[in-house]
Design an enzyme around this catalytic site. Structure first.
Site, PDB file in Angstrom:
ATOM      1  N   GLU A  22     -18.644  -0.881  11.335  1.00  0.00           N
ATOM      2  CA  GLU A  22     -17.319  -0.996  10.734  1.00  0.00           C
ATOM      3  C   GLU A  22     -17.399  -1.847   9.476  1.00  0.00           C
ATOM      4  O   GLU A  22     -18.093  -2.860   9.434  1.00  0.00           O
ATOM      5  CB  GLU A  22     -16.334  -1.629  11.713  1.00  0.00           C
ATOM      6  N   PHE A  24     -14.869  -3.473   6.124  1.00  0.00           N
ATOM      7  CA  PHE A  24     -13.517  -3.680   5.610  1.00  0.00           C
ATOM      8  C   PHE A  24     -13.520  -3.470   4.098  1.00  0.00           C
ATOM      9  O   PHE A  24     -14.573  -3.516   3.445  1.00  0.00           O
ATOM     10  CB  PHE A  24     -12.973  -5.061   5.979  1.00  0.00           C
ATOM     11  N   PRO A  26     -13.236  -4.450   0.414  1.00  0.00           N
ATOM     12  CA  PRO A  26     -13.296  -5.689  -0.377  1.00  0.00           C
ATOM     13  C   PRO A  26     -12.086  -5.824  -1.297  1.00  0.00           C
ATOM     14  O   PRO A  26     -11.392  -4.854  -1.599  1.00  0.00           O
ATOM     15  CB  PRO A  26     -14.589  -5.521  -1.187  1.00  0.00           C
ATOM     16  N   TRP A  55      -8.097  -0.485   7.585  1.00  0.00           N
ATOM     17  CA  TRP A  55      -6.919  -0.146   6.782  1.00  0.00           C
ATOM     18  C   TRP A  55      -6.349  -1.397   6.145  1.00  0.00           C
ATOM     19  O   TRP A  55      -6.194  -2.434   6.790  1.00  0.00           O
ATOM     20  CB  TRP A  55      -5.856   0.501   7.669  1.00  0.00           C
ATOM     21  N   ARG A 114      -1.464   0.287  15.923  1.00  0.00           N
ATOM     22  CA  ARG A 114      -0.169  -0.259  15.523  1.00  0.00           C
ATOM     23  C   ARG A 114      -0.356  -1.227  14.375  1.00  0.00           C
ATOM     24  O   ARG A 114       0.392  -1.238  13.409  1.00  0.00           O
ATOM     25  CB  ARG A 114       0.501  -0.976  16.702  1.00  0.00           C
ATOM     26  N   TYR A 133       4.903   2.129  17.807  1.00  0.00           N
ATOM     27  CA  TYR A 133       3.728   2.014  18.665  1.00  0.00           C
ATOM     28  C   TYR A 133       2.618   2.945  18.196  1.00  0.00           C
ATOM     29  O   TYR A 133       2.870   3.984  17.581  1.00  0.00           O
ATOM     30  CB  TYR A 133       4.090   2.349  20.113  1.00  0.00           C
TER      31      TYR A 133
END
Length: 599
Positions: A22, A24, A26, A55, A114, A133
């Site tokens: 995984e 993220f 930058p 995300w 969520r 949800y």
């Protein structure tokens, strides 16, 4: 391919556990470029089953960074990618945009979440017209896209901060998400294997049968370890605290001991029978995840690397469905896959007819705007750090030699690190640069190498691959006439030469559109010709190459480095961009090198 299908396909062939990474998004442009390089390198090192991209909650430009990263990972890097998608600050219109962009890029996997509350809010609330949800988001994706996406959801083995006291209720919520259409579960990070295994027992007892993928968070520093554990409110075993607290002031020892602790935990998970795949939260770092996989024995063996090295094509094929027929590329973009894919991203599916490169005259092909505002993938500051302040052509030559000696991973005109293919001509390339012939791109000749060869092989098994020697370089204009005279009647060494103004000279036959410089012969199918040299694409590459030099010069102007500005003006105005193909691929005589040394 859907993650569940990919894992099932692997397990049919091997009982060896698999893993994924995984990343993220930058916060800076340079960080994004560096992450692309790291993702590419980590894939080549370890061959994960997939990668996923988190995300950027908040919508707008922040969220677009996530979809941009997913599109590049799928289309340019050719990595199976899962996109996180949250409900936080996301009206349905923005969810629709994100799903559509993922769909168009070829992404087939979504992790539907969520999401956490926004940074400035203590409480999570849905936006007007948004979903409350994760199960609602799952239902919506299924209703809108059917079975196109494999959908993952989050699992919380140690509870959720908002419902931490009722673990049974959390299992019910998880089942609701799966019943809504989820295909797999990726869990929150944890460090207590016993709690995780008991949770798996409860999940299976509730009738949830989809794959459970544990989320593994490497331990890199003591402070980060404590901060993440406290933020996620997870249980930390006494053994972890005892061993790590004793060395908390030594980051290297913390990482070593933390890796050993995680390896033991992961082995216990794999032995439990509940999981056969590990999902590693890399935090955009490389060393710690690779250390865990190495000590678990999950990194590819020499045979795995050899098998994986035999690619479908000599360049990594895009996973974008619009490029599924593409089997040929101009060799000029061999080391600039980002700009090539950007240039041709608007081509229709039928512009790759039968996989042949037949539409280089497409208006989209030569449009530099498709590549974005900058063609140098490094920031101005990073450019100065990497390539310093060259003042002479000798300085440029030394930069290229450093790249050839693998002291640099990129150059202004080259996005990717040097591969092992050029090792057989490495001394020649260094010699040319020492003589101030600045090499840009190259490949050695091959005459019937097995397609299974770990360095040169590609394509189906039991075939043979071939290459013509190719060299692209900068040559002083005053020496061009020597090249022209030497090659005027030469049918074996064909060349194109062009200057900044677009003045083109060549001995390439006018009636030949493309010269195949790489091809393969395989049982039961036609000849594949995956890289070519031809006039129209070379002229498009010329525009890009000189634009790169102009950008590099502008960075020196902005930093008031006048000697470097003068040098770049010299390269732009007084040199020509040349490529030569040695069509005699069976000869052991290096005619190209002899010619250039004479010049």
């Amino acid at each position: 391919m859907k993650i569940t299908d990919k894992l099932e396909k692997h397990q049919e062939k091997s009982a060896k556990p698999t893993f994924s990474f995984e990343y993220f998004v930058p916060k800076t442009t340079q960080g994004v470029q560096n992450l692309y390089d790291r993702m590419d390198r980590m894939y080549e090192t370890s061959f994960p089953q997939f990668v996923d991209i988190t995300w950027n909650a908040g919508g707008g430009m922040l969220s677009q960074l996530s979809t941009d990263l997913v599109a590049t990972s799928q289309s340019v890097l050719g990595l199976e990618t899962c996109m996180h998608l949250t409900c936080t600050n996301m009206p349905v219109s923005e969810i629709d945009d994100a799903l559509q962009r993922a769909y168009e890029s070829g992404c087939e996997n979504i992790l539907a979440l969520r999401g956490d509350p926004p940074l400035n809010s203590k409480e999570w609330t849905p936006v007007e017209g948004g979903f409350r949800y994760a199960k609602d988001l799952v239902k919506y994706i299924r209703e809108k896209y059917g079975d196109h996406f494999g959908i993952g959801v989050a699992g919380y083995p140690e509870g959720h901060p908002e419902d931490n006291d009722d673990r049974d209720k959390l299992v019910e919520y998880l089942k609701e998400k799966v019943d809504a259409g989820a295909d797999f579960i990726i869990t929150q990070m944890f460090y207590n294997a016993d709690i995780f295994i008991k949770w798996c027992e409860a999940v299976r007892a509730a009738g949830v049968s989809v794959p459970i993928i544990p989320g593994i968070m490497p331990i890199t520093t003591y402070a980060a370890f404590l901060r993440r554990a406290q933020w996620c409110e997870i249980n930390v075993p006494d053994e972890f605290m005892k061993k790590l607290d004793a060395v908390k002031d030594n980051d290297q020892t913390v990482r070593e001991i933390g890796t050993d602790l995680l390896v033991s935990m992961c082995q216990k998970l794999l032995d439990s029978g509940f999981v056969n795949h590990l999902h590693i939260y890399t935090m955009n770092l490389e060393k710690a995840p690779i250390m865990i996989l190495e000590r678990l024995g999950l990194l590819p063996t020499d045979k795995d690397v050899s098998d994986a090295a035999v690619a479908v094509l000599p360049w990594r094929k895009s996973l974008n469905p619009q490029r599924r027929k593409e089997e040929v590329r101009p060799i000029f973009w061999k080391k600039r896959p980002y700009s090539y894919v950007a240039r041709t991203s608007q081509w229709a599916v039928d512009e790759f007819p039968n996989g042949r490169f037949g539409d280089s005259s497409s208006p989209a092909f030569g449009d530099l705007d498709l590549c974005g505002s900058s063609l140098i993938r490094q920031s101005g500051k990073k450019s100065l750090e990497l390539w310093s302040r060259p003042k002479t052509v000798e300085d440029i030559a030394r930069l290229v030699i450093r790249y050839l000696e693998r002291d640099l991973n990129c150059l202004p005109w080259c996005d990717v690190a040097l591969n092992n293919e050029v090792d057989v001509i490495l001394e020649d390339l260094i010699s040319l640069n020492q003589n101030l012939i600045i090499t840009i791109n190259s490949q050695p000749q091959l005459n019937g190498i097995k397609s299974s060869d770990p360095v040169f092989g590609w394509g189906p098994k039991d075939g043979y691959v071939y290459q013509k020697q190719y060299l692209e370089f900068l040559l002083p204009k005053e020496k061009l006439y020597k090249l022209q005279d030497s090659l005027k009647d030469n049918t074996m060494l064909t060349y194109f030469a062009v200057d900044y103004e677009g003045n083109l000279t060549t001995n390439h036959p006018d009636d030949y559109k493309a010269n195949a410089v790489t091809w393969g012969i395989f049982p039961g199918r036609e000849v594949l010709q995956p890289t070519v040299v031809e006039k129209i694409s070379f002229l498009a590459w010329k525009e890009e190459f000189y634009h790169i030099l102009q950008e590099w010069k502008l960075n020196f102007q902005n930093n008031q480095i006048q000697e470097s500005v003068v040098l770049l003006d010299h390269l732009i105005g007084d040199y020509v961009l040349v490529n030569i193909v040695d069509n005699d691929f069976v000869s052991i005589d290096n005619k190209m090198l002899k010619l250039l040394h004479e010049i």
